[in-house]
Design an enzyme around this catalytic site. Structure first.
Site, PDB file in Angstrom:
ATOM      1  N   HIS A  56       0.836  -1.215   0.000  1.00 10.11           N
ATOM      2  CA  HIS A  56       0.000   0.000   0.000  1.00 10.11           C
ATOM      3  C   HIS A  56       0.861   1.252   0.000  1.00 10.11           C
ATOM      4  O   HIS A  56       2.086   1.163   0.079  1.00 10.11           O
ATOM      5  CB  HIS A  56      -1.008  -0.023   1.156  1.00 10.11           C
ATOM      6  CG  HIS A  56      -0.423   0.081   2.525  1.00 10.11           C
ATOM      7  ND1 HIS A  56       0.414  -0.868   3.066  1.00 10.11           N
ATOM      8  CD2 HIS A  56      -0.555   1.036   3.492  1.00 10.11           C
ATOM      9  CE1 HIS A  56       0.760  -0.509   4.291  1.00 10.11           C
ATOM     10  NE2 HIS A  56       0.190   0.656   4.577  1.00 10.11           N
ATOM     11  N   HIS A  61       6.046   2.437   3.998  1.00  8.11           N
ATOM     12  CA  HIS A  61       6.154   1.214   3.193  1.00  8.11           C
ATOM     13  C   HIS A  61       6.796   1.467   1.829  1.00  8.11           C
ATOM     14  O   HIS A  61       7.195   0.513   1.159  1.00  8.11           O
ATOM     15  CB  HIS A  61       4.774   0.564   3.013  1.00  8.11           C
ATOM     16  CG  HIS A  61       4.199   0.071   4.308  1.00  8.11           C
ATOM     17  ND1 HIS A  61       4.131  -1.260   4.641  1.00  8.11           N
ATOM     18  CD2 HIS A  61       3.723   0.752   5.374  1.00  8.11           C
ATOM     19  CE1 HIS A  61       3.623  -1.383   5.860  1.00  8.11           C
ATOM     20  NE2 HIS A  61       3.364  -0.166   6.324  1.00  8.11           N
ATOM     21  N   HIS A 115      -7.503  -0.931   5.817  1.00  5.22           N
ATOM     22  CA  HIS A 115      -6.485   0.014   6.303  1.00  5.22           C
ATOM     23  C   HIS A 115      -6.360   1.164   5.295  1.00  5.22           C
ATOM     24  O   HIS A 115      -6.418   2.338   5.656  1.00  5.22           O
ATOM     25  CB  HIS A 115      -5.173  -0.729   6.484  1.00  5.22           C
ATOM     26  CG  HIS A 115      -4.015   0.131   6.891  1.00  5.22           C
ATOM     27  ND1 HIS A 115      -3.958   0.776   8.106  1.00  5.22           N
ATOM     28  CD2 HIS A 115      -2.862   0.456   6.234  1.00  5.22           C
ATOM     29  CE1 HIS A 115      -2.812   1.465   8.178  1.00  5.22           C
ATOM     30  NE2 HIS A 115      -2.141   1.285   7.057  1.00  5.22           N
ATOM     31  N   ASP A 134      -0.264  -3.831   6.197  1.00  7.33           N
ATOM     32  CA  ASP A 134      -0.905  -3.357   7.424  1.00  7.33           C
ATOM     33  C   ASP A 134      -2.363  -3.827   7.508  1.00  7.33           C
ATOM     34  O   ASP A 134      -3.208  -3.150   8.094  1.00  7.33           O
ATOM     35  CB  ASP A 134      -0.851  -1.822   7.498  1.00  7.33           C
ATOM     36  CG  ASP A 134       0.566  -1.310   7.752  1.00  7.33           C
ATOM     37  OD1 ASP A 134       1.484  -2.135   7.929  1.00  7.33           O
ATOM     38  OD2 ASP A 134       0.742  -0.083   7.768  1.00  7.33           O
ATOM     39  N   HIS A 172       4.567  -4.513  10.534  1.00  5.86           N
ATOM     40  CA  HIS A 172       5.049  -3.860  11.753  1.00  5.86           C
ATOM     41  C   HIS A 172       5.292  -4.849  12.889  1.00  5.86           C
ATOM     42  O   HIS A 172       4.630  -5.883  12.983  1.00  5.86           O
ATOM     43  CB  HIS A 172       4.020  -2.825  12.262  1.00  5.86           C
ATOM     44  CG  HIS A 172       3.926  -1.596  11.416  1.00  5.86           C
ATOM     45  ND1 HIS A 172       4.702  -0.480  11.613  1.00  5.86           N
ATOM     46  CD2 HIS A 172       3.138  -1.317  10.351  1.00  5.86           C
ATOM     47  CE1 HIS A 172       4.390   0.453  10.718  1.00  5.86           C
ATOM     48  NE2 HIS A 172       3.441  -0.030   9.935  1.00  5.86           N
TER      49      HIS A 172
HETATM   50 ZN    ZN Z   1      -0.080   1.681   6.473  1.00  5.21          ZN
END
Ligand code: ZN
Length: 243
Positions: A56, A61, A115, A134, A172
């Site tokens: 994304h 990222h 997200h 995410d 993460h």
């Molecule tokens: Zn994100």
């Protein structure tokens, strides 16, 4: 040969994922920072990088993409066509349902909105791993920044349908803080309590808590275990306010 994967820490708590496939093929996913990505690729072998997969558009990222591409011009940047306007320039624009060939294997592109609106996951059946950005975290899920609880519910259901041994490669290192919240939702869940203890020990030893497996998440992650949209929406809101 199967695909192998390892996490490369970057920024405060992000993971870049380093993939190796047949015949020395190397890929990375979500380089939020260039230097650790470049160092990991150089360490992986002959300084070859075939592909940069993007889940994304968030800066943590993609911020390293330009510099990594500058260092390895042959790397093909792969991302969701629907988000091409806010991703780095794509060499291969994909859509959910497509497959992406890498290292003698192929990844299925899975629609993962919630997200962000345009998030995708990449599932390598051979190698049994999913790069889920995410969307799904160990013991948690992504915040609903652009999407709805209904979208996130469907995205999580699609990931939950993957084989139990699938390695969950998320964006993460949130497992310990996720565990603290998850235990307020399911205080008596033995799998969750064991996972929380495991994560604590892993972090104390300076190790990543991921990848985890889909089976472990199905047993311990309240977001993945939510039986309906309303439950997911309720615990997602509670998590947003949890300190
Ligand atoms: Zn994100």
């Amino acid at each position: 040969m199967s695909i192998t994967v390892e996490p490369v820490p970057c920024l405060q708590d992000n993971y870049i994922w380093l993939l190796r496939g047949a015949a020395g093929a190397v890929a990375i996913c979500d380089p939020g920072e260039a230097a650790p990505a470049i160092a990991a690729v150089e360490k992986a072998g002959a300084g070859r990088l075939d592909m940069i997969l993007l889940t994304h558009h968030h800066g943590d990222h993609i911020a390293g993409v330009a510099a990594v591409k500058g260092r390895f011009p042959g790397a093909r940047v792969v991302g969701n066509r629907a988000d091409a306007h806010r991703l780095p320039p794509l060499d291969l624009a994909v859509a959910p349902g497509d497959t992406v060939g890498f290292g003698g294997s192929a990844a299925a592109v899975i629609d993962s909105p919630g997200h962000t609106r345009g998030e995708v996951s990449y599932h390598f059946a051979e190698g049994a791993l999913v790069l889920c950005g995410d969307t799904l975290f160990s013991l948690g899920c992504g915040r609903l920044i652009e999407g709805t609880a209904e979208e996130m519910f469907r995205s999580l259901r699609a990931l939950a349908a993957l084989p139990g041994e699938t390695l969950v490669c998320c964006g993460h290192e949130y497992t310990e803080s996720n565990a603290r919240f998850a235990l307020t939702v399911e205080p008596d869940n033995a799998a969750l309590r064991a996972r929380a203890a495991e994560a604590k020990a892993q972090r104390a030893a300076g190790r990543p808590t991921v990848p985890t497996t889909m089976a472990q998440e199905l047993a311990a992650n309240p977001f993945l275990r939510a039986p309906d949209v309303a439950t997911l929406a309720r615990i997602r809101t509670a998590k947003d306010d949890f300190r």
